[in-house]
Scaffold this motif. Structure first.
Motif, PDB file in Angstrom:
ATOM      1  N   ARG A 102      58.161  29.768 -21.205  1.00 34.46           N
ATOM      2  CA  ARG A 102      59.265  30.581 -20.711  1.00 34.46           C
ATOM      3  C   ARG A 102      60.437  29.718 -20.248  1.00 34.46           C
ATOM      4  O   ARG A 102      61.607  30.076 -20.468  1.00 34.46           O
ATOM      5  CB  ARG A 102      58.782  31.465 -19.562  1.00 34.46           C
ATOM      6  CG  ARG A 102      57.943  32.655 -20.009  1.00 34.46           C
ATOM      7  CD  ARG A 102      57.334  33.380 -18.823  1.00 34.46           C
ATOM      8  NE  ARG A 102      56.712  34.638 -19.213  1.00 34.46           N
ATOM      9  CZ  ARG A 102      55.951  35.361 -18.411  1.00 34.46           C
ATOM     10  NH1 ARG A 102      55.703  34.928 -17.167  1.00 34.46           N
ATOM     11  NH2 ARG A 102      55.415  36.497 -18.829  1.00 34.46           N
TER      12      ARG A 102
ATOM     13  N   GLU B 144      52.322  40.421 -23.637  1.00 30.78           N
ATOM     14  CA  GLU B 144      53.477  40.105 -22.804  1.00 30.78           C
ATOM     15  C   GLU B 144      54.716  40.834 -23.333  1.00 30.78           C
ATOM     16  O   GLU B 144      55.300  40.444 -24.339  1.00 30.78           O
ATOM     17  CB  GLU B 144      53.725  38.595 -22.788  1.00 30.78           C
ATOM     18  CG  GLU B 144      52.727  37.813 -21.973  1.00 30.78           C
ATOM     19  CD  GLU B 144      52.887  38.052 -20.486  1.00 30.78           C
ATOM     20  OE1 GLU B 144      54.020  38.058 -19.992  1.00 30.78           O
ATOM     21  OE2 GLU B 144      51.849  38.259 -19.820  1.00 30.78           O
TER      22      GLU B 144
ATOM     23  N   SER C 164      58.334  38.901 -24.123  1.00 33.70           N
ATOM     24  CA  SER C 164      58.668  38.183 -25.356  1.00 33.70           C
ATOM     25  C   SER C 164      59.266  39.126 -26.399  1.00 33.70           C
ATOM     26  O   SER C 164      60.195  38.745 -27.127  1.00 33.70           O
ATOM     27  CB  SER C 164      57.427  37.492 -25.925  1.00 33.70           C
ATOM     28  OG  SER C 164      56.445  38.430 -26.322  1.00 33.70           O
TER      29      SER C 164
ATOM     30  N   ILE D 111      54.898  32.563 -28.100  1.00 35.63           N
ATOM     31  CA  ILE D 111      54.403  33.294 -26.928  1.00 35.63           C
ATOM     32  C   ILE D 111      53.744  34.595 -27.375  1.00 35.63           C
ATOM     33  O   ILE D 111      52.651  34.956 -26.909  1.00 35.63           O
ATOM     34  CB  ILE D 111      55.550  33.579 -25.937  1.00 35.63           C
ATOM     35  CG1 ILE D 111      56.070  32.288 -25.319  1.00 35.63           C
ATOM     36  CG2 ILE D 111      55.077  34.535 -24.839  1.00 35.63           C
ATOM     37  CD1 ILE D 111      57.288  32.484 -24.427  1.00 35.63           C
ATOM     38  N   GLN D 112      54.385  35.274 -28.274  1.00 36.47           N
ATOM     39  CA  GLN D 112      53.875  36.556 -28.766  1.00 36.47           C
ATOM     40  C   GLN D 112      52.534  36.375 -29.474  1.00 36.47           C
ATOM     41  O   GLN D 112      51.639  37.219 -29.357  1.00 36.47           O
ATOM     42  CB  GLN D 112      54.904  37.169 -29.715  1.00 36.47           C
ATOM     43  CG  GLN D 112      54.769  38.661 -29.925  1.00 36.47           C
ATOM     44  CD  GLN D 112      55.931  39.204 -30.728  1.00 36.47           C
ATOM     45  OE1 GLN D 112      55.885  39.228 -31.957  1.00 36.47           O
ATOM     46  NE2 GLN D 112      56.981  39.634 -30.052  1.00 36.47           N
TER      47      GLN D 112
ATOM     48  N   SER E 100      62.144  28.532 -23.365  1.00 37.78           N
ATOM     49  CA  SER E 100      62.885  29.655 -23.955  1.00 37.78           C
ATOM     50  C   SER E 100      64.203  29.889 -23.211  1.00 37.78           C
ATOM     51  O   SER E 100      65.259  30.046 -23.831  1.00 37.78           O
ATOM     52  CB  SER E 100      62.032  30.925 -23.908  1.00 37.78           C
ATOM     53  OG  SER E 100      62.796  32.071 -24.222  1.00 37.78           O
TER      54      SER E 100
ATOM     55  N   ASN F 257      59.511  32.141 -28.537  1.00 37.26           N
ATOM     56  CA  ASN F 257      59.036  33.470 -28.169  1.00 37.26           C
ATOM     57  C   ASN F 257      58.075  34.055 -29.201  1.00 37.26           C
ATOM     58  O   ASN F 257      57.188  34.834 -28.832  1.00 37.26           O
ATOM     59  CB  ASN F 257      60.227  34.398 -27.952  1.00 37.26           C
ATOM     60  CG  ASN F 257      60.859  34.190 -26.591  1.00 37.26           C
ATOM     61  OD1 ASN F 257      60.384  34.714 -25.593  1.00 37.26           O
ATOM     62  ND2 ASN F 257      61.913  33.393 -26.551  1.00 37.26           N
TER      63      ASN F 257
END
Length: 379
Positions: free
Chosen positions: A295, A324, A327, A317-318, A298, A314
């Motif tokens: 994060r 979450e 994202s 992250i996804q 990002s 992101n």
């Protein structure tokens, strides 16, 4: 360089910390410890370059503790700081870097720290770390010998796999037999369970030997009352990854590539392919550490206008954290900045699908409101 100080005298710790950080400089004291029994756990947690260690302490002699520290963290340097000179020969037999008498003079500490810098630099240049075998714990336990790719281990049984993973998880600590039996053979009578445990330990040792991981050892307590695993020279990828992420400097244009590299080193969750409940706390701790770092990266990329780089972070992250919402929302905004309406719609659809079908919930009101305003903007 990073250091831990161990001394049972509070004033001695305070003075040494002040001299190292303020008078000598270039030394970050990451932990001070008055209880020598906690020193090994601290060393494993922080992976410091050096431990400044007193010798005469209650509970355990500093020389003995130095041996244990070198077993727990093989690359660690030991510097003894003591009020007694009769232990010097024994100290250097442990390959201690130096032996300083109290009260430690600033000029003496400067000489020692300079020697330490030189040794750390030499170790780095010789690439000693690249010659060490690795134990990989991202997703599943694998072994990697120097110059080879990582290999999946063929354990004799699933119990052997979990027992090794559990002892590795609690490395450098003796786990009593009752705990291991309750974990793996709770329905067996004590005699049969003990025999199963003994046999499984034997098979694990054989597997380590045939895999070329002889540096990893399992020792038994008196009367087989428990077992203790040590990794010797082996590196553990999750442990090294955490050390690297903690050593990263401030995130800026000069360091962003290093931050990106460490982000990519996280190749999966800790023992993520196994449903071991006992590993969940550590798994979640490392997951959240990675998520916080991702994060931050990002946000930095977005602030720099590096939209594609922010999108890639992101998406990662996804992939690792599909629940979450943030994202999805960030990706919607990033794709909007690129004028890619199809991608914005796709992200909102994916989020809606996950929330409604899998989590039996609804999209957060702020995201839904933003999406409705976005759809009406060009109407």
């Amino acid at each position: 360089m990073r250091a831990i100080l161990v001394d049972d005298e509070r004033l001695a710790l305070r003075l040494l910390k002040q001299k190292l950080e303020c008078d000598v400089g270039g030394v970050e004291v990451v932990e001070t410890c008055m209880d020598p029994s906690q020193a090994i756990d601290m060393a494993i947690k922080h992976r410091p370059d050096v431990v400044f260690l007193d010798i005469q302490m209650p509970g355990i002699n500093g020389l003995r503790l130095g041996e244990q520290l070198q077993l727990a963290v093989p690359d660690i340097e030991i510097i003894f700081v003591t009020g007694h000179d009769q232990y010097a020969i024994h100290a250097f037999k442990l390959y201690a870097l130096d032996y300083i008498l109290k009260p430690a003079r600033t000029d003496r500490l400067q000489q020692t720290v300079q020697r330490l810098r030189g040794k750390l630099k030499a170790n780095k240049e010789t690439g000693r770390e690249s010659q060490a075998p690795w134990i990989c714990c991202f997703n599943q336990v694998r072994f990697q010998l120097p110059g080879d790719d990582s290999q999946t281990i063929k354990w004799r049984t699933s119990k052997a796999q979990e027992l090794f993973a559990y002892l590795l998880h609690h490395r450098y600590r003796t786990v009593d037999r009752g705990t291991l039996i309750e974990l793996l053979w709770p329905d067996f009578d004590v005699s049969r369970a003990a025999q199963q445990l003994y046999t499984t330990i034997y098979h694990i040792r054989q597997t380590l030997k045939t895999s070329g991981m002889g540096t990893v050892s399992i020792t038994s307590a008196e009367l087989e009352a428990g077992y203790r695993l040590t990794v010797g020279e082996a590196k553990i990828d999750t442990e090294e990854w955490e050390a690297r992420i903690k050593q990263l400097g401030v995130l800026d244009v000069r360091t962003m590539e290093a931050h990106e590299h460490v982000l990519q080193l996280y190749s999966g969750h800790y023992l993520g392919d196994y449903e071991y409940l006992w590993a969940e706390h550590e798994r979640e701790r490392l997951r959240l550490l990675w998520l916080h770092h991702a994060r931050s990266l990002s946000g930095f990329y977005r602030g720099q206008g590096r939209i594609q780089a922010a999108i890639q972070v992101n998406l990662r992250i996804q992939e690792l954290f599909p629940d979450e919402e943030e994202s999805y929302f960030i990706l919607m905004k990033l794709y909007d900045a690129l004028g890619d309406r199809g991608r914005v719609e796709e992200q909102y659809w994916l989020l809606t699908l996950r929330m409604e079908r899998e989590l039996e919930s609804t999209v957060h009101a702020d995201i839904a409101s933003w999406y409705q305003r976005w759809r009406q903007r060009d109407v």
